[in-house]
Design an enzyme around this catalytic site. Structure first.
Site, PDB file in Angstrom:
ATOM      1  N   ASP A  67      -1.369   8.878   1.034  1.00 43.25           N
ATOM      2  CA  ASP A  67      -1.396   9.190  -0.520  1.00 43.25           C
ATOM      3  C   ASP A  67      -2.369   9.843  -1.034  1.00 43.25           C
ATOM      4  OD1 ASP A  67       0.905   8.599  -2.899  1.00 43.25           O
ATOM      5  OD2 ASP A  67      -1.169   8.032  -3.632  1.00 43.25           O
ATOM      6  N   SER A  68      -2.284  11.069  -1.555  1.00 47.54           N
ATOM      7  CA  SER A  68      -3.323  11.847  -2.004  1.00 47.54           C
ATOM      8  C   SER A  68      -3.231  12.430  -3.306  1.00 47.54           C
ATOM      9  CB  SER A  68      -3.446  12.751  -0.646  1.00 47.54           C
ATOM     10  OG  SER A  68      -2.108  13.404  -0.529  1.00 47.54           O
ATOM     11  N   GLY A 154      -0.362  22.910  -2.872  1.00 47.79           N
ATOM     12  CA  GLY A 154      -0.765  22.185  -3.946  1.00 47.79           C
ATOM     13  C   GLY A 154      -1.779  22.757  -4.658  1.00 47.79           C
ATOM     14  N   ASP A 156      -4.830  23.212  -3.785  1.00 45.93           N
ATOM     15  CA  ASP A 156      -5.887  24.235  -3.199  1.00 45.93           C
ATOM     16  C   ASP A 156      -6.366  25.386  -3.894  1.00 45.93           C
ATOM     17  OD1 ASP A 156      -5.999  22.326  -0.962  1.00 45.93           O
ATOM     18  OD2 ASP A 156      -4.589  23.366   0.355  1.00 45.93           O
ATOM     19  N   LYS A 176     -10.154  23.782   6.661  1.00 45.54           N
ATOM     20  CA  LYS A 176      -9.580  22.713   5.922  1.00 45.54           C
ATOM     21  C   LYS A 176      -9.885  21.230   6.320  1.00 45.54           C
ATOM     22  CE  LYS A 176      -6.099  20.861   2.650  1.00 45.54           C
ATOM     23  NZ  LYS A 176      -4.693  21.211   1.911  1.00 45.54           N
ATOM     24  N   HIS A 181     -10.523  15.831   2.003  1.00 49.46           N
ATOM     25  CA  HIS A 181      -9.936  14.379   2.210  1.00 49.46           C
ATOM     26  C   HIS A 181      -9.358  14.004   3.261  1.00 49.46           C
ATOM     27  CE1 HIS A 181      -7.261  16.922   0.498  1.00 49.46           C
ATOM     28  NE2 HIS A 181      -6.423  16.041  -0.325  1.00 49.46           N
TER      29      HIS A 181
HETATM   30  P1  IMP Z   1       1.842  12.657  -2.574  1.00 44.98           P
HETATM   31  O1  IMP Z   1       0.632  12.011  -1.844  1.00 44.98           O
HETATM   32  O2  IMP Z   1       2.997  12.700  -1.827  1.00 44.98           O
HETATM   33  O3  IMP Z   1       1.887  11.611  -3.870  1.00 44.98           O
HETATM   34  O4  IMP Z   1       1.526  14.076  -3.040  1.00 44.98           O
HETATM   35  C1  IMP Z   1       0.269  14.427  -3.263  1.00 44.98           C
HETATM   36  C2  IMP Z   1       0.129  15.633  -4.375  1.00 44.98           C
HETATM   37  O5  IMP Z   1      -1.273  15.662  -4.411  1.00 44.98           O
HETATM   38  C3  IMP Z   1       0.758  17.065  -3.654  1.00 44.98           C
HETATM   39  O6  IMP Z   1       2.077  17.053  -4.031  1.00 44.98           O
HETATM   40  C4  IMP Z   1      -0.252  17.863  -4.082  1.00 44.98           C
HETATM   41  O7  IMP Z   1       0.083  18.423  -5.401  1.00 44.98           O
HETATM   42  C5  IMP Z   1      -1.806  17.145  -4.120  1.00 44.98           C
HETATM   43  N1  IMP Z   1      -2.368  17.195  -2.991  1.00 44.98           N
HETATM   44  C6  IMP Z   1      -2.599  16.349  -2.070  1.00 44.98           C
HETATM   45  N2  IMP Z   1      -3.351  16.620  -1.071  1.00 44.98           N
HETATM   46  C7  IMP Z   1      -3.666  17.998  -1.457  1.00 44.98           C
HETATM   47  C8  IMP Z   1      -4.224  18.939  -0.574  1.00 44.98           C
HETATM   48  O8  IMP Z   1      -4.842  18.895   0.512  1.00 44.98           O
HETATM   49  N3  IMP Z   1      -4.387  20.136  -1.119  1.00 44.98           N
HETATM   50  C9  IMP Z   1      -3.785  20.431  -2.392  1.00 44.98           C
HETATM   51  N4  IMP Z   1      -2.944  19.576  -3.241  1.00 44.98           N
HETATM   52  C10 IMP Z   1      -2.859  18.262  -2.478  1.00 44.98           C
END
Ligand code: IMP
Length: 200
Positions: A67-68, A154, A156, A176, A181
């Protein structure tokens, strides 16, 4: 070794495949499972564990969940855990495109001097029902004033790595993965995976 990954996000899958060489990663779709976890928790940690558990309950085999998101200090940590649904007009049913989310974010940040922000990744390895390992890592950066670069996904293109002088979307996947992260969290999970062999 095989790990079931709690995502169908093609960008994340591609990064994870590079980050876990020698491990067979299977998406829910590849297992014929419809998996759409509702991210209701207030923290990355909670959602990461929640995703891992939800998939584990369906599969009963080792799971990897990520989850990020992006946290911007001047916005009180937004988009944060709502990064995927940021700006959604109906609470998440309709999701904006990455370009729309970045445009909205840059508008919200117009004229703000404090551009500090970070990507966060909470990654969980669930080996069995009561045995799991979660790590959380970050990648510090500055929010750009306009998007740059065509790699990645996303947020980036609006994320500057000050040490590189480049946006995350201007880095190769390999670079990257070294700095991000997700790359940092994956390195920790890889070392836990390695230690499991010694302490089964
Ligand atoms: P989830 O982890 O599925 O809730 O989605 C995380 C959201 O955070 C993604 O849809 C992206 O919008 C953003 N995100 C997570 N990791 C990255 C990354 O490595 N680069 C850019 N956006 C990120």
């Amino acid at each position: 070794m095989e790990l079931h990954i709690a995502t169908n996000n093609a960008h994340k899958v591609r990064e994870l495949e590079e980050l876990f060489p020698g491990t067979r990663l299977r998406t829910p779709a590849q297992s014929g499972i419809s998996f759409d976890y509702d991210e209701v928790e207030a923290t990355f940690l909670g959602n990461s564990l929640g995703k891992a558990r939800a998939l584990y309950d369906l599969i009963r085999a080792p799971v990897l969940a990520d989850d990020s998101g992006l946290c911007v200090d001047a916005l009180g940590g937004a988009p944060g855990v709502k990064s995927a649904r940021y700006g959604s007009p109906d609470g998440g049913r309709t999701v904006l495109s990455a370009r729309e989310k970045n445009e909205l974010l840059l508008r919200e940040m117009e004229g703000r001097r404090d551009r500090s922000c970070r990507f966060v990744c909470a990654m969980t390895l669930m080996v069995s029902e009561h045995r799991f390992f979660t790590v959380q890592e970050t990648c510090e950066g500055l929010l750009l004033e306009a998007p740059r670069g065509g790699e990645g996904f996303g947020y980036d293109p609006v994320f500057l790595l000050p040490g590189e002088g480049l946006s995350m979307a201007e880095l190769s996947l390999e670079r990257k993965n070294r700095l991000s992260h997700r790359g940092r969290a994956a390195a920790r999970i890889r070392s836990i995976l390695g230690s499991l062999a010694a302490l089964p």
